[in-house]
Write a protein that holds these residues in place. Structure first.
Motif, short mmCIF file in Angstrom:
data_model
loop_
_atom_site.label_atom_id
_atom_site.label_comp_id
_atom_site.label_asym_id
_atom_site.label_seq_id
_atom_site.Cartn_x
_atom_site.Cartn_y
_atom_site.Cartn_z
N ALA A 17 93.21 111.12 9.17
CA ALA A 17 93.49 109.85 8.22
C ALA A 17 92.92 108.76 8.68
O ALA A 17 92.08 107.93 8.04
N VAL A 34 88.47 118.88 10.89
CA VAL A 34 89.85 118.00 10.84
C VAL A 34 90.71 118.36 11.90
O VAL A 34 90.75 119.26 12.07
N THR A 237 92.65 107.62 -1.68
CA THR A 237 92.32 108.71 -1.09
C THR A 237 90.98 108.78 -0.47
O THR A 237 90.72 108.70 0.91
N ARG A 240 90.58 106.41 2.68
CA ARG A 240 91.11 106.69 3.91
C ARG A 240 90.69 108.05 4.55
O ARG A 240 90.56 108.35 5.71
N TYR A 241 90.50 108.85 3.53
CA TYR A 241 89.92 110.30 3.93
C TYR A 241 88.35 110.71 3.80
O TYR A 241 87.86 111.45 4.35
N GLY A 247 91.44 115.22 2.61
CA GLY A 247 91.69 114.12 1.43
C GLY A 247 92.31 115.02 0.21
O GLY A 247 93.44 114.51 -0.47
N GLU A 250 96.11 116.08 1.11
CA GLU A 250 96.89 115.11 1.17
C GLU A 250 97.23 114.37 -0.13
O GLU A 250 98.31 113.91 -0.55
#
Length: 732
Positions: A17, A34, A237, A240-241, A247, A250
Motif C-alpha cells: 500500500a 507485491v 485506490t 495508494r496502489y 489495488g 483491496e
C-alpha cells in the motif's frame, strides 16, 4: 473450510500500500510483484478485520493461492444463493451472460433473456443505469415468471446506489463496482490522497452509502457480486496502489468488510481485466488473501472486453481456463462482442473443462515448486539458438525471441508450394517465400517426403534458406535424411540416441512421464529446444510445471515449446479453448517460449493463426492489431458489432497497435489501459476518441468517427499502408 466465526484479528491492508502512496497510478497494464508490508504502521491505515476463527490447517502458506500446484482440486467455497441457483464449490460451475438490449424495452429484453436461458445460461445480467430501467426490471421479472422462466436476474449497477436499492426489490442479485458505486457521477478524476485521514474519510462515506443496500439484500435474501474492474479503480485506490492487482483486491475488500460487519455473506467476488495476465494475477492474489483471512466466498471469473471471434474466445480461455485448472472459480462469463446467447457455447466448453479437471483431480505426483512466483509474471529466461562455426545454414531464426510458432506439415502440403507458403504465413515474391511478421518459425515433419518428391523437397530447402527450421523424428531422419534438420529425440532416449549425420541440432521431446534424472540427462545433450508433448492421460499444466521446476534446478535455459496435439474428432472451437486454457495458463506464468498446435482435420492456416493468437493473448508476441472490445449491454451508445467490424476492416493490418472499442465509458478510461487508442460512445450518436486513457476529441459524429480514428493513428505515427504482395501487384 471451517465455519466463519466472530473472532477478532488485526491485519493490515493489502501488500505494498505505502509503496504506491504519493504517486499517480502505475503505467498501463502494470503487473507488479507485491510483498507484505512489515507492519500495520508502515502499510498505511490500520484496519481491524472481523476474521473467521479458522483451523490454521486451512490457511495457505505465503506464496500459494490454490489447493495444490501439482493437482486440480476445487477450492472450497461457501454456498451463495441467487434465486433458485446455488453457487459454490458444492455445486457445478454456473454459466452466465449479459443482455445487450435497451433495458427499457421490456419485450426485447425478455426475448433476449429467454434466448440466453434456452442456450444454457443459468443466470442473466441486465444493465440498470437509471430509475426508468429499474421500473422496467420489475415488469421484465414478472413477464419472465409468467412465461415459466425462473432464470435468476442480476442487476448491473454503476454510479447509482438509489437505483440498486430499487431493483433489489425484484431481482435476485446486484452487481456493484467498488470503483464507482459511491461516486454518484462519472468523473474519473485523479486525486492524490496524501494522508490516512483523507483516505479513511472516503471509506466512511462509502460505508454510509453502501450499507443500506447491504441491509436490504440481507433482508430480502438477494445476492451480490462485488465486481472489481481493472479499468475503473477509484482515485483513492489508484493513489495508494496504482492500477495493480493489489489495488483491485483491496478495492473489493473494502466493500466486503462492510458486508461482513452486518453479517451479510451472500456475495461473490470478481476481478476482471481485459489483459488476461492482470486478470489471472488479481484472482490468484484475491484467493491467497482470502485464504489467509479464512474467507470462503465464491469467485466469478471473466476477462472483460475480450473482443469477438477467435480472439475473444482465446483471451477468455487463457484467463478463465488458467484459473479453472487451478481449482478456482464458481461461475463464469465469456464476454464477447457478439450476440449474448453466442457466449454460451464457449462458456459451456470452459465449464466442462473446469468441472472435468476437478472431478478427475488431474495432476501429477506431488513435487516441491520453488521457481514460480504467482505474484510476479517475469518470463523465464531462455537461450535462443546460436550459430556454430561449422553450420551449413543460418539456424539463429528457428525460434523467435518474443515467442515462437511451429507448424506440423505433411509432404502433400509441402508439394503444393505457393498455397503452402501462404498457409505458413509467408510472403511471395516471384514464387519464392519470404518471412513475414506472422510466418511460422519452424516446421515439423511427422512424415518426411520421399527423395523423389521434387516439389516437397524444394519447399524444405527454400524454407531453410529464409531461416525457417525443419524438425523431424530422429528415426525418420535416419531412414530419409534431410540436410541441416533438427532431430527430435524422446527425452528418455536422448542420452543414448544415435543422431544422424544430416542433423544440425537436436530437439528433446518430453511427454511428462519422465523422472527428474531423465530430464537432466536429456538437457545435458545440449538441445536447441524442448517440446512438451504430454502423453495421453497426463495433465499438461501440472506435468509442465514439474518439468520447468526440474529445469530450474538444473540451471537450464533451453527454450520450451508447448506441443498441443488434438485427434481428428476434436472440434475447431475445442482447439482454441483447450490450447488457451492449458498452454495459455503456463505462458501467463512466463513458462514457455512458443507453441505448436496439431490437428489432422483442421487447416494449417487456422492452426497457425490460432497459435499466434495464443501468444498475443498471453502478452508475448504481437503479430496483429489488438482490439479491446466490450461485449455490449443496454448502456451501449452504438452498434458495437457493426462498428467493431468496420474498424477491424480498416485497421486490422497494424500489428503492435491496440485499439479499444467501447460502447460507453462506464467502466472507466482505465479499461483501456492496454490500448493505444480508444473509440468510445460518449453520447447518443457521438463518439469520443482517446489516446491511451486521455480523451483527445469529444462529440464526433458516428458517421465520421472511424475516419477521425484513423487520422489520429496517423498523427501519432502508428499508421502504415496495407501491403500488396509483389505477385498480386504484377498481376494487376
Amino acid at each position: 473450510m471451517a465455519a466463519l466465526g466472530s473472532a477478532m484479528r488485526a491485519t493490515t491492508i493489502l501488500p505494498s500500500a505505502r509503496a504506491f502512496a504519493g504517486r499517480k497510478h502505475a503505467k498501463k497494464a502494470q503487473v507488479s510483484t507485491v510483498t507484505r508490508a512489515a507492519s500495520a504502521e508502515k502499510a498505511g491505515p490500520k484496519i481491524v478485520e472481523v476474521a473467521a476463527a479458522v483451523d490454521h490447517n486451512d490457511l495457505l502458506p505465503e506464496g500459494l493461492y490454490c489447493n495444490a500446484h501439482y493437482q486440480t482440486t476445487r477450492r472450497k467455497t461457501r454456498t451463495v444463493t441467487i434465486g433458485n441457483v446455488k453457487l459454490g464449490s458444492d455445486h457445478p460451475i454456473v454459466r452466465q451472460t449479459m443482455t445487450t438490449s435497451d433495458t427499457r424495452d421490456v419485450e426485447a429484453t425478455v426475448a433476449e433473456v429467454i434466448k440466453c436461458a434456452d442456450a444454457g445460461a443459468e443466470m442473466v445480467r441486465i444493465t440498470v443505469q437509471g430509475m426508468q430501467e429499474a421500473k422496467a426490471c420489475k415488469v421484465i421479472k414478472e413477464t419472465l415468471m409468467a412465461k415459466g422462466y425462473t432464470t435468476p436476474l442480476i442487476a448491473d449497477i454503476h454510479f447509482a446506489p438509489k437505483v440498486a436499492m430499487m431493483v433489489a426489490e425484484c431481482f435476485d442479485k446486484i452487481r456493484v463496482n467498488p470503483g464507482n458505486f459511491a461516486d454518484g457521477r462519472k468523473t474519473f478524476e485523479e486525486k492524490l490522497y496524501e494522508t490516512d485521514e483523507e483516505y479513511n474519510e472516503e471509506l466512511e462515506m462509502i460505508e454510509e452509502t453502501f450499507t443500506p443496500l447491504v441491509l436490504k439484500c440481507k433482508e430480502r435474501g438477494v445476492a451480490m457480486r462485488i465486481g472489481t474492474n481493472h479499468g475503473s479503480l477509484s482515485a483513492r485506490t489508484l493513489s495508494r496502489y496504482g492500477d495493480t492487482p493489489a489495488g483491485m483486491v483491496e478495492s473489493a475488500f473494502e466493500f466486503a468488510r462492510i458486508c461482513r460487519k452486518h453479517d451479510y455473506h451472500n456475495f461473490v467476488f470478481s476481478m476482471k481485466a481485459s489483459n488476461p495476465l492482470v486478470m489471472v494475477q488479481a484472482y490468484r492474489l484475491l484467493a491467497h488473501e482470502m485464504w489467509k483471512l479464512g474467507w470462503d466466498y465464491p469467485l466469478h471469473l471473466g476477462v472483460t472486453e475480450a473482443g469477438e471471434g477467435e480472439d475473444g474466445r482465446m483471451k477468455s480461455s487463457i484467463g478463465i481456463g488458467a484459473l479453472l485448472l487451478d481449482g478456482l472459480g464458481d461461475t463464469i462469463r465469456v464476454s464477447l462482442t457478439e450476440a449474448s446467447h453466442l457466449e454460451m457455447e464457449p462458456c459451456t466448453r470452459l465449464r466442462d473443462l473446469g468441472m472435468d479437471a476437478c472431478e478427475k483431480m488431474i495432476g501429477v505426483e506431488k513435487f516441491d515448486e520453488t521457481a514460480r512466483d504467482f505474484k510476479s509474471f517475469g518470463r523465464r529466461e531462455s537461450q535462443l539458438p546460436v550459430q556454430k562455426e561449422d553450420d551449413a545454414i543460418d539456424l539463429r531464426n528457428v525460434l523467435h525471441r518474443d515467442g515462437s510458432v511451429l507448424s506440423a506439415v505433411t509432404p502433400e502440403m509441402l508439394a503444393s508450394e505457393d498455397p503452402f507458403y501462404r498457409d505458413l504465413g509467408a510472403k511471395l515474391a516471384v514464387g519464392m517465400p519470404l518471412r513475414d511478421i506472422a510466418t511460422s518459425d519452424s516446421i515439423i515433419l511427422r512424415e518426411i517426403p520421399k527423395p523423389d518428391d521434387e516439389k516437397a523437397n524444394r519447399s524444405i530447402r527454400r524454407l531453410q534458406e529464409i531461416g525457417v527450421g525443419v524438425l523431424a523424428p530422429v528415426d525418420a531422419l535416419a531412414k530419409t535424411p534431410v540436410a541441416n534438420a533438427i532431430a527430435m529425440v524422446a527425452a528418455k532416449d536422448a542420452a543414448t540416441a544415435t543422431i544422424p549425420d544430416c542433423a544440425a541440432r537436436v530437439a528433446v521431446v518430453i511427454d511428462g512421464t519422465e523422472s527428474e534424472e531423465e530430464i537432466v540427462a536429456a538437457l545435458a545433450t545440449d538441445p536447441v529446444m524442448c517440446l512438451i508433448a504430454t502423453a495421453p492421460g497426463v495433465s499438461r499444466l501440472h506435468a509442465s510445471r514439474r518439468v520447468f521446476e526440474w529445469m530450474h534446478r538444473a540451471g537450464s535455459a533451453v527454450p520450451v515449446i508447448h506441443n498441443m496435439q488434438f485427434d481428428a474428432s476434436a472440434e475447431k472451437d475445442t482447439v482454441v479453448i483447450e490450447s488457451g486454457a492449458q498452454a495459455g495458463g503456463l505462458l501467463c506464468d512466463g513458462l514457455g517460449d512458443g507453441v505448436v498446435v496439431e490437428h489432422p482435420g483442421v487447416p494449417l492456416s487456422y492452426l497457425r493463426t490460432t497459435s499466434f493468437g495464443l501468444l498475443q493473448g498471453s502478452r508475448m508476441r504481437n503479430t496483429k492489431t489488438e482490439y479491446v472490445s466490450c461485449p455490449s449491454c443496454g448502456r451501449t451508445l452504438f452498434d458495437l458489432q457493426e462498428v467493431t467490424a468496420a474498424i477491424s476492416e480498416r485497421t486490422g493490418h497494424l500489428p503492435g497497435v491496440a485499439i479499444a472499442v467501447m460502447g460507453c465509458i462506464v467502466n472507466g478510461p482505465g479499461e483501456m489501459a492496454d490500448a493505444d487508442f480508444g473509440y468510445v460512445g460518449g453520447a447518443p450518436g457521438k463518439i469520443d476518441l482517446y489516446v491511451g486513457k486521455e480523451v483527445v476529441k469529444r462529440g464526433i459524429d458516428n458517421d465520421t468517427a472511424c475516419d477521425e480514428l484513423i487520422q489520429l493513428i496517423k498523427d501519432h505515427g502508428r499508421w502504415v499502408e496495407k501491403e500488396v504482395e509483389e505477385e498480386e501487384a504484377v498481376a494487376a
